[in-house]
Design a protein around this motif. Structure first.
Motif, PDB file in Angstrom:
ATOM      1  N   PHE A   3      83.629  83.017 103.542  1.00  0.00           N
ATOM      2  CA  PHE A   3      83.725  84.678 103.777  1.00  0.00           C
ATOM      3  C   PHE A   3      82.214  85.058 104.091  1.00  0.00           C
ATOM      4  O   PHE A   3      82.018  86.119 104.138  1.00  0.00           O
ATOM      5  N   GLY A   4      81.204  83.984 104.329  1.00  0.00           N
ATOM      6  CA  GLY A   4      79.970  84.428 104.548  1.00  0.00           C
ATOM      7  C   GLY A   4      79.166  85.020 103.614  1.00  0.00           C
ATOM      8  O   GLY A   4      78.169  85.892 104.038  1.00  0.00           O
ATOM      9  N   THR A   5      79.378  84.959 102.582  1.00  0.00           N
ATOM     10  CA  THR A   5      78.643  85.336 101.246  1.00  0.00           C
ATOM     11  C   THR A   5      77.661  84.264 100.640  1.00  0.00           C
ATOM     12  O   THR A   5      76.994  84.419  99.537  1.00  0.00           O
ATOM     13  N   TYR A   6      77.554  83.146 101.326  1.00  0.00           N
ATOM     14  CA  TYR A   6      76.674  82.024 100.778  1.00  0.00           C
ATOM     15  C   TYR A   6      75.181  82.369 101.288  1.00  0.00           C
ATOM     16  O   TYR A   6      75.031  82.803 102.292  1.00  0.00           O
ATOM     17  N   ARG A   7      74.403  82.087 100.135  1.00  0.00           N
ATOM     18  CA  ARG A   7      72.926  82.212 100.357  1.00  0.00           C
ATOM     19  C   ARG A   7      72.404  80.874 100.009  1.00  0.00           C
ATOM     20  O   ARG A   7      72.477  80.626  98.869  1.00  0.00           O
ATOM     21  N   ALA A   8      71.500  80.169 100.692  1.00  0.00           N
ATOM     22  CA  ALA A   8      70.998  78.917 100.254  1.00  0.00           C
ATOM     23  C   ALA A   8      69.846  79.389  99.196  1.00  0.00           C
ATOM     24  O   ALA A   8      69.222  80.335  99.272  1.00  0.00           O
ATOM     25  N   VAL A  61      80.774  80.133  91.512  1.00  0.00           N
ATOM     26  CA  VAL A  61      79.888  79.509  90.453  1.00  0.00           C
ATOM     27  C   VAL A  61      79.969  77.786  90.491  1.00  0.00           C
ATOM     28  O   VAL A  61      78.973  77.336  90.507  1.00  0.00           O
ATOM     29  N   VAL A  62      81.198  77.634  90.561  1.00  0.00           N
ATOM     30  CA  VAL A  62      81.549  75.922  90.715  1.00  0.00           C
ATOM     31  C   VAL A  62      81.342  75.134  92.188  1.00  0.00           C
ATOM     32  O   VAL A  62      80.995  74.370  92.277  1.00  0.00           O
ATOM     33  N   THR A  63      81.751  76.216  93.103  1.00  0.00           N
ATOM     34  CA  THR A  63      81.884  75.638  94.158  1.00  0.00           C
ATOM     35  C   THR A  63      81.116  76.619  95.484  1.00  0.00           C
ATOM     36  O   THR A  63      81.281  78.107  95.331  1.00  0.00           O
ATOM     37  N   THR A  64      80.676  76.449  96.577  1.00  0.00           N
ATOM     38  CA  THR A  64      80.074  77.279  97.461  1.00  0.00           C
ATOM     39  C   THR A  64      81.173  77.397  98.663  1.00  0.00           C
ATOM     40  O   THR A  64      80.915  78.224  99.445  1.00  0.00           O
ATOM     41  N   ALA A  65      82.165  76.537  98.704  1.00  0.00           N
ATOM     42  CA  ALA A  65      83.237  76.656  99.584  1.00  0.00           C
ATOM     43  C   ALA A  65      83.697  78.007 100.281  1.00  0.00           C
ATOM     44  O   ALA A  65      83.723  78.473 101.381  1.00  0.00           O
ATOM     45  N   TRP A  66      84.132  78.839  99.279  1.00  0.00           N
ATOM     46  CA  TRP A  66      84.507  80.116  99.633  1.00  0.00           C
ATOM     47  C   TRP A  66      83.381  81.121  99.839  1.00  0.00           C
ATOM     48  O   TRP A  66      83.556  82.005 101.178  1.00  0.00           O
ATOM     49  N   ASP A  67      82.283  81.011  99.568  1.00  0.00           N
ATOM     50  CA  ASP A  67      81.197  81.879 100.125  1.00  0.00           C
ATOM     51  C   ASP A  67      80.937  81.254 101.510  1.00  0.00           C
ATOM     52  O   ASP A  67      80.395  82.416 102.219  1.00  0.00           O
ATOM     53  N   ARG A  68      81.054  80.198 101.742  1.00  0.00           N
ATOM     54  CA  ARG A  68      80.707  79.803 102.989  1.00  0.00           C
ATOM     55  C   ARG A  68      81.886  80.434 104.089  1.00  0.00           C
ATOM     56  O   ARG A  68      81.571  80.579 105.174  1.00  0.00           O
ATOM     57  N   LYS A 111      72.547  76.509  89.347  1.00  0.00           N
ATOM     58  CA  LYS A 111      71.914  77.072  88.252  1.00  0.00           C
ATOM     59  C   LYS A 111      70.968  78.070  89.164  1.00  0.00           C
ATOM     60  O   LYS A 111      71.160  79.305  89.133  1.00  0.00           O
ATOM     61  N   LEU A 112      70.306  77.428  90.418  1.00  0.00           N
ATOM     62  CA  LEU A 112      69.470  78.440  91.034  1.00  0.00           C
ATOM     63  C   LEU A 112      70.288  79.224  92.060  1.00  0.00           C
ATOM     64  O   LEU A 112      69.923  80.331  92.102  1.00  0.00           O
ATOM     65  N   ARG A 113      71.538  78.662  92.289  1.00  0.00           N
ATOM     66  CA  ARG A 113      72.213  79.496  93.216  1.00  0.00           C
ATOM     67  C   ARG A 113      72.788  80.754  92.380  1.00  0.00           C
ATOM     68  O   ARG A 113      72.743  81.649  93.108  1.00  0.00           O
ATOM     69  N   HIS A 114      73.319  80.334  91.242  1.00  0.00           N
ATOM     70  CA  HIS A 114      73.861  81.348  90.474  1.00  0.00           C
ATOM     71  C   HIS A 114      72.673  82.290  89.935  1.00  0.00           C
ATOM     72  O   HIS A 114      73.005  83.746  89.881  1.00  0.00           O
TER      73      HIS A 114
END
Length: 164
Positions: free
Chosen positions: A151-156, A142-149, A126-129
């Protein structure tokens, strides 16, 4: 969007997956492959289609403007897409896609419509979204951070003290 158009996928996707598993003789390897592939499709659809393609972007912007509204892809559209995919994908992969999509719409609905307290398994999602909805061009999964990680689009999520 009508309640029926919004909620029908919560009924049609499990039925579709079950039919594919039973009548289509979908195997476990195909289902797992479909689930895995769905996670990449979810990321790509959200990042590219919903944030870059004008017609889709306008509809998605309405969702960002009113996250608790019943906006999104209607069940009729998703069923049409799945019917098209049935022409090219084996039953197992399509069943995995349907289950992955069901997981996505369930989690996405939950983070926007349920009260989720700290400590709940969905709280970090919820916080990440929510950060994504605050104009951050990141956290497309939405369900996983795998692809954000990947492709470099993950933000903690921000520090625990600010997560209220």
């Amino acid at each position: 969007m009508s309640r029926l158009a919004y909620y029908a996928d919560f009924v049609t996707m499990p039925v579709l997956a079950l039919l594919l598993i039973v009548l289509g003789d979908a195997g476990l390897v195909g289902i797992v492959s479909g689930l895995f592939t769905w996670t990449l499709a979810e990321y790509a659809i959200h990042r590219v289609l919903f944030h870059r393609v004008p017609g889709f972007r306008a509809a998605h912007d309405a969702h960002h403007a009113k996250p608790c509204g019943r906006t999104g892809v209607t069940s009729w559209h998703s069923l049409a897409v799945f019917a098209g995919l049935a022409l090219v994908l084996p039953a197992g992969i399509l069943a995995g896609f349907a289950l992955g999509y069901l997981g996505y719409i369930t989690v996405h609905h939950a983070v926007h419509h349920w009260t989720i307290a700290p400590g709940h398994p969905l709280y970090a999602l919820k916080l990440r979204h929510a950060a994504h909805h605050c104009g951050v061009e990141a956290n497309f999964g939405v369900v996983t951070t795998a692809w954000d990680r990947v492709f470099g689009t993950y933000r903690a999520n921000r520090s625990k003290s600010r997560q209220k």
